[in-house]
Scaffold this motif. Structure first.
Motif, mmCIF file in Angstrom:
data_model
loop_
_atom_site.group_PDB
_atom_site.id
_atom_site.type_symbol
_atom_site.label_atom_id
_atom_site.label_comp_id
_atom_site.label_asym_id
_atom_site.label_seq_id
_atom_site.Cartn_x
_atom_site.Cartn_y
_atom_site.Cartn_z
ATOM 1 N N CYS A 56 13.181 -85.626 35.989
ATOM 2 C CA CYS A 56 12.821 -86.823 35.238
ATOM 3 C C CYS A 56 13.484 -86.811 33.865
ATOM 4 O O CYS A 56 14.040 -87.819 33.420
ATOM 5 N N ALA A 57 13.435 -85.672 33.188
ATOM 6 C CA ALA A 57 14.035 -85.560 31.855
ATOM 7 C C ALA A 57 15.536 -85.805 31.896
ATOM 8 O O ALA A 57 16.111 -86.375 30.967
ATOM 9 N N ALA A 58 16.175 -85.379 32.978
ATOM 10 C CA ALA A 58 17.626 -85.524 33.092
ATOM 11 C C ALA A 58 18.053 -86.976 33.264
ATOM 12 O O ALA A 58 19.210 -87.308 32.977
ATOM 13 N N HIS A 59 17.125 -87.848 33.698
ATOM 14 C CA HIS A 59 17.514 -89.216 34.028
ATOM 15 C C HIS A 59 16.798 -90.298 33.216
ATOM 16 O O HIS A 59 17.183 -91.466 33.285
ATOM 17 N N ALA A 60 15.792 -89.929 32.453
ATOM 18 C CA ALA A 60 15.096 -90.917 31.631
ATOM 19 C C ALA A 60 15.887 -91.189 30.347
ATOM 20 O O ALA A 60 16.500 -90.278 29.784
ATOM 21 N N LYS A 61 15.865 -92.408 29.899
ATOM 22 C CA LYS A 61 16.599 -92.776 28.688
ATOM 23 C C LYS A 61 15.710 -92.646 27.456
ATOM 24 O O LYS A 61 14.496 -92.576 27.544
ATOM 25 N N GLY A 62 16.350 -92.616 26.291
ATOM 26 C CA GLY A 62 15.624 -92.559 25.032
ATOM 27 C C GLY A 62 15.454 -91.152 24.517
ATOM 28 O O GLY A 62 16.122 -90.216 24.958
ATOM 29 N N ARG A 63 14.547 -91.001 23.574
ATOM 30 C CA ARG A 63 14.260 -89.687 22.998
ATOM 31 C C ARG A 63 13.263 -88.975 23.906
ATOM 32 O O ARG A 63 12.093 -89.368 23.984
ATOM 33 N N ILE A 64 13.733 -87.918 24.558
ATOM 34 C CA ILE A 64 12.939 -87.234 25.574
ATOM 35 C C ILE A 64 12.578 -85.827 25.108
ATOM 36 O O ILE A 64 13.450 -85.050 24.704
ATOM 37 N N LEU A 65 11.297 -85.497 25.190
ATOM 38 C CA LEU A 65 10.799 -84.168 24.886
ATOM 39 C C LEU A 65 10.257 -83.555 26.175
ATOM 40 O O LEU A 65 9.419 -84.160 26.850
ATOM 41 N N LEU A 66 10.745 -82.367 26.530
ATOM 42 C CA LEU A 66 10.269 -81.651 27.712
ATOM 43 C C LEU A 66 9.630 -80.342 27.251
ATOM 44 O O LEU A 66 10.279 -79.540 26.577
ATOM 45 N N VAL A 67 8.370 -80.139 27.628
ATOM 46 C CA VAL A 67 7.593 -79.008 27.116
ATOM 47 C C VAL A 67 7.098 -78.136 28.264
ATOM 48 O O VAL A 67 6.641 -78.639 29.297
ATOM 49 N N ASP A 68 7.167 -76.816 28.070
ATOM 50 C CA ASP A 68 6.600 -75.885 29.051
ATOM 51 C C ASP A 68 6.198 -74.596 28.350
ATOM 52 O O ASP A 68 6.873 -74.167 27.408
ATOM 53 N N HIS A 69 5.115 -73.988 28.825
ATOM 54 C CA HIS A 69 4.661 -72.737 28.198
ATOM 55 C C HIS A 69 5.405 -71.520 28.742
ATOM 56 O O HIS A 69 5.248 -70.407 28.225
ATOM 57 N N ALA A 70 6.226 -71.705 29.766
ATOM 58 C CA ALA A 70 6.973 -70.584 30.354
ATOM 59 C C ALA A 70 8.165 -70.193 29.487
ATOM 60 O O ALA A 70 8.591 -70.944 28.598
ATOM 61 N N ARG A 71 8.719 -69.021 29.774
ATOM 62 C CA ARG A 71 9.898 -68.539 29.043
ATOM 63 C C ARG A 71 11.168 -69.242 29.491
ATOM 64 O O ARG A 71 12.127 -69.363 28.728
ATOM 65 N N SER A 72 11.186 -69.701 30.762
ATOM 66 C CA SER A 72 12.373 -70.345 31.323
ATOM 67 C C SER A 72 11.952 -71.546 32.149
ATOM 68 O O SER A 72 10.864 -71.552 32.737
ATOM 69 N N PRO A 73 12.790 -72.575 32.235
ATOM 70 C CA PRO A 73 12.449 -73.726 33.065
ATOM 71 C C PRO A 73 12.744 -73.447 34.538
ATOM 72 O O PRO A 73 13.550 -72.569 34.864
ATOM 73 N N GLY A 74 12.071 -74.180 35.418
ATOM 74 C CA GLY A 74 12.384 -74.120 36.837
ATOM 75 C C GLY A 74 12.116 -72.792 37.510
ATOM 76 O O GLY A 74 12.852 -72.383 38.401
ATOM 77 N N GLU A 75 11.025 -72.117 37.132
ATOM 78 C CA GLU A 75 10.765 -70.791 37.696
ATOM 79 C C GLU A 75 10.475 -70.842 39.200
ATOM 80 O O GLU A 75 10.875 -69.955 39.944
#
Length: 391
Positions: A17-36
């Motif tokens: 979703c973050a890769a394709h949504a327009k505008g100012r996008i904030l992606l948050v996760d408590h993990a050390r790396s995305p896509g675990e």
């Protein structure tokens, strides 16, 4: 911080979703790396979609809900995406597509797309204190003891379900659903091994066989694996999504063999052959030895009446087993149930009663079969939301 869209959860759906949504996008996760979960899936090669994806491969309180998103962003669309980014893949079996080298290629592709899209990715960061405001939503970010207030026009929740807690799974999506008055269907571990009392199959641990496993009137023809704790393997994982506590499962150990016909012919041709020896030509010897404790397999073929052979065949084609339970969320690949689809738009994934609030991915009451279906739901639901955010 004022942004257009905050996406909570940097898993498959959140990154897409973050890769394709327009505008100012904030992606948050408590993990050390995305896509675990992408990284560990498919034995490290990520079974990223299935050629046979359609709504019939998904469980949901509304079996029609997934149709819209799946039709508008299909498996062929995602295959085109990985092809354009040079990710080599192969079909393993039953339409399951895997990376040739590593699941990390899918993560790298999504991270590259997010970077091109200018996404602000915040890892090892906790989002909390969510509230609806006249401008959208407010919450705060906690990173290394620093608090940052955030205002977002839109909020996309894709924190997954409860499966594999060691990977960071939490119930945040369900908590937010409750906060905003949304119903959540019963959640259960799915695509998960069965357990049995008293280590019933411990002596068979490591033995596998092709089988047809049936639970809840749904059958799957794939491999079955005996473990120290019970039963696993693709056929069992598939059936677990349809099983309920206290129910039996039916195992057909020779789904593709007319065993009665073969036993009769062998009785004529090799009547002195031991019955267990003949069965071991079709099933693992250790399994035949185990079955001999439950079924009368004594004597030679010539000694067996048609009635007794028929009884043996019935037992092997409809072996009734009652699990004591499952291994639970600890090893479950997905969570069955979730945000009630009645509360969401099938076209946009937006909450009908709360403008600007979206739920996508595993958090929603849409659960796919084993074999890449759940990743395809992540891609499709994410693109449905991104399309609405871009409208």
């Amino acid at each position: 911080m004022q942004i257009d869209t905050a996406i909570i959860g940097a898993g498959a759906a959140g990154m897409m979703c973050a890769a394709h949504a327009k505008g100012r996008i904030l992606l948050v996760d408590h993990a050390r790396s995305p896509g675990e979960k992408i990284r560990i899936s498919g034995g490290g090669r990520c079974n990223f979609t299935n050629l046979h994806t359609d709504a019939g491969a998904f469980l949901s309180g509304n079996p029609h809900f997934a149709k819209s998103a799946l039709a508008r962003y299909t498996q062929w669309d995602f295959i085109d995406l990985v092809d354009r980014h040079g990710v080599a893949w192969h079909e393993k079996t039953l339409g399951q597509l895997f990376c040739d080298t590593s699941a990390k290629e899918i993560i790298a592709m999504l991270r590259g797309l997010m970077q091109q899209n200018g996404v602000d990715l915040r890892l090892q960061t906790t989002a909390q204190g969510f509230a609806k405001s006249p401008d959208g939503f407010t919450f705060s970010l906690e990173t290394d003891g620093t608090t940052t207030p955030v205002t977002a026009k839109n909020l996309v929740v894709c924190t997954g379900g409860k499966s594999i807690p060691k990977m960071g799974a939490t119930g945040l999506a369900y908590d937010l659903a409750a906060q905003f008055g949304l119903p959540v269907t019963e959640t259960r571990p799915a695509l998960v091994p069965f357990t049995f009392a008293k280590e019933r199959f411990a002596n068979l641990a490591g033995v596998s066989a092709k089988a047809r496993v049936t639970a809840g009137h749904q059958s799957f023809d794939e491999a079955l694996l005996f473990t120290h704790r019970g039963l696993s393997g693709p056929a069992i994982l598939q059936a677990s999504s349809y099983w309920r506590e206290g129910e039996e499962v039916s195992v057909n150990l020779l789904p593709d063999v007319d065993l009665m016909d073969r036993l009769r012919r062998q009785r004529k041709q090799s009547g002195r052959r031991n019955l267990t020896t003949e069965l071991a030509a079709h099933l693992p010897a250790r399994l035949v030895e185990h079955l001999a404790r439950e079924i009368d397999l004594t004597g030679n073929l010539a000694d067996q009446s048609d009635q007794h052979l028929g009884s043996i065949c019935n037992n092997l084609s409809d072996w009734r087993l009652k699990p004591t339970g499952t291994e639970g969320y600890r090893t479950a690949e997905v969570t069955l149930g979730g945000i009630d689809t009645d509360a969401l738009s099938a076209q946009t994934m937006e909450v009908k009663s709360v403008s600007g609030l979206y739920f996508i991915g595993e958090a929603v009451d849409v659960t796919g079969w084993l074999g890449g279906y759940n990743f395809q739901w992540a891609w499709s639901s994410a693109m449905a939301a991104a399309g609405a955010l871009n409208a």
